[in-house]
Design an enzyme around this catalytic site. Structure first.
Site, PDB file in Angstrom:
ATOM      1  N   GLU A  40     -16.165  -9.009  19.060  1.00  0.00           N
ATOM      2  CA  GLU A  40     -15.362  -8.312  19.838  1.00  0.00           C
ATOM      3  C   GLU A  40     -14.631  -8.962  20.894  1.00  0.00           C
ATOM      4  O   GLU A  40     -15.135 -10.026  21.456  1.00  0.00           O
ATOM      5  CB  GLU A  40     -16.414  -7.432  20.728  1.00  0.00           C
ATOM      6  CG  GLU A  40     -15.535  -6.480  21.719  1.00  0.00           C
ATOM      7  CD  GLU A  40     -16.636  -5.790  22.652  1.00  0.00           C
ATOM      8  OE1 GLU A  40     -17.810  -6.194  22.789  1.00  0.00           O
ATOM      9  OE2 GLU A  40     -16.309  -4.437  22.938  1.00  0.00           O
ATOM     10  N   LYS A 111     -12.149   1.384  19.954  1.00  0.00           N
ATOM     11  CA  LYS A 111     -13.589   1.738  20.173  1.00  0.00           C
ATOM     12  C   LYS A 111     -13.658   2.998  21.032  1.00  0.00           C
ATOM     13  O   LYS A 111     -12.960   3.402  22.058  1.00  0.00           O
ATOM     14  CB  LYS A 111     -14.024   0.411  21.243  1.00  0.00           C
ATOM     15  CG  LYS A 111     -15.491   0.504  21.884  1.00  0.00           C
ATOM     16  CD  LYS A 111     -15.503  -0.899  22.803  1.00  0.00           C
ATOM     17  CE  LYS A 111     -17.210  -0.931  23.018  1.00  0.00           C
ATOM     18  NZ  LYS A 111     -17.380  -2.274  23.963  1.00  0.00           N
ATOM     19  N   CYS A 146     -19.761  -2.950  19.616  1.00  0.00           N
ATOM     20  CA  CYS A 146     -20.691  -3.397  20.729  1.00  0.00           C
ATOM     21  C   CYS A 146     -21.445  -2.383  21.456  1.00  0.00           C
ATOM     22  O   CYS A 146     -22.274  -1.599  20.807  1.00  0.00           O
ATOM     23  CB  CYS A 146     -19.884  -4.074  21.754  1.00  0.00           C
ATOM     24  SG  CYS A 146     -20.975  -5.211  22.801  1.00  0.00           S
TER      25      CYS A 146
HETATM   26  N1  LIG Z   1     -19.002  -5.002  25.455  1.00  0.00           N
HETATM   27  C1  LIG Z   1     -19.966  -4.283  25.441  1.00  0.00           C
HETATM   28  O1  LIG Z   1     -19.793  -3.176  24.890  1.00  0.00           O
HETATM   29  C2  LIG Z   1     -21.202  -4.570  25.982  1.00  0.00           C
HETATM   30  C3  LIG Z   1     -22.281  -3.610  25.853  1.00  0.00           C
HETATM   31  C4  LIG Z   1     -23.418  -3.825  26.631  1.00  0.00           C
HETATM   32  O2  LIG Z   1     -23.577  -4.884  27.448  1.00  0.00           O
HETATM   33  C5  LIG Z   1     -24.806  -2.953  26.176  1.00  0.00           C
HETATM   34  O3  LIG Z   1     -24.545  -1.950  25.801  1.00  0.00           O
HETATM   35  O4  LIG Z   1     -25.893  -3.205  26.936  1.00  0.00           O
END
Ligand SMILES: NC(=O)CCC(=O)C(=O)O
Length: 262
Positions: A40, A111, A146
């Protein structure tokens, strides 16, 4: 099918152009791989929120061009991780891109679930509204990014759209490492699908990153898992195993409630 997950170091010390060239070089080095995956916001920094305003750009540009060339030279399906996509109206999305072996843009995914509660990504970026699948490698791949991993309903919608494998680009932090591998396995087990989850390593904007990229089979077994440093995780898999698992243990058939979105 051979997959290579490029778990890049998330350091942003080198200038952007150098980091793009380095990532493209690592993709080119995966000749023979059918699917290559990047993390990502690897070019912009998923945790470097303060610099997003200046680094966001229209999708068509030098980073996508570098990915197109790398996909073409490697002859692979390239999930190029995600990029900060700025639209003409000023909105910025965290947009994943998938390119075919001829460099053609096969799919984009903005996203849907933004991380940060009322800060960070959630405050700065716009939320995507559409789920995305791409037909490639004899399978249907569902895309997620993510924090999306925490939302099983997204993956159910993807399954309802025929997804047999999920490709997840991430920049997961080390302090929630246990959640990362647990959630990736949970999505594989409950949806009886392959999970290709590619994270980042090192430290970025003061955040220690988890690494631990992993590939999970449709039975929930981790078939490959990276360590905490920069690494290319290579694995040979049979995407067609999904059908055997779904037919042999048909839990998806026993669903009584349909997913909220169609
Ligand atoms: N970049 C993200 O989406 C981080 C997600 C995260 O840190 C978590 O779900 O815990």
């Amino acid at each position: 099918m051979r997959a290579a997950l490029i778990q890049l170091d998330g350091s942003l010390e080198a200038p952007l152009a150098e980091r793009v060239e380095r990532a493209a070089g690592l993709v080119r080095a995966q000749r023979g791989a059918d699917l290559v995956v990047l993390p990502e916001l690897w070019a912009h920094g998923a945790w470097a929120t303060d610099s997003w305003a200046e680094s966001a750009a229209p999708l068509e540009g030098p980073v996508l061009d570098a990915l197109r060339h790398a996909a073409r030279e490697t002859g692979c399906v390239l999930h190029g991780g995600s990029l900060l996509e700025r639209l003409a109206d000023g909105r910025v999305f965290n947009t994943a891109v998938v390119l075919g072996p001829d460099g053609e843009l096969l799919a984009t995914y903005r996203k849907i679930h933004r991380f940060g509660f009322d800060a960070g990504e959630a405050a700065v970026l716009a939320a995507g509204e559409d789920v995305a699948t791409v037909d490639a490698l004899g399978s249907r791949l569902g895309l997620a990014t993510c924090y999306d991993l925490r939302f099983p309903e997204l993956f159910r919608v993807l399954v309802d759209r025929g997804a047999q494998a999920f490709v997840v680009a991430a920049s997961w932090p080390a302090k929630r490492r246990e959640h990362w591998s647990l959630l990736a396995r949970a999505r594989a087990v409950e949806d009886q699908a392959w999970v290709f989850a590619c994270g980042q390593a090192g430290t970025q904007a003061g955040v220690e990153l988890a690494g631990g990229s992993l590939v999970v089979d449709p039975w929930g077994r981790v078939v490959a898992e990276a360590g905490t440093g920069e690494q290319v995780l290579e694995v040979e898999v049979d995407l067609g195993e999904v059908e055997g698992v779904r037919a042999g243990f048909p839990v998806l058939r026993d669903r009584r409630l349909s997913s909220a979105t169609d």
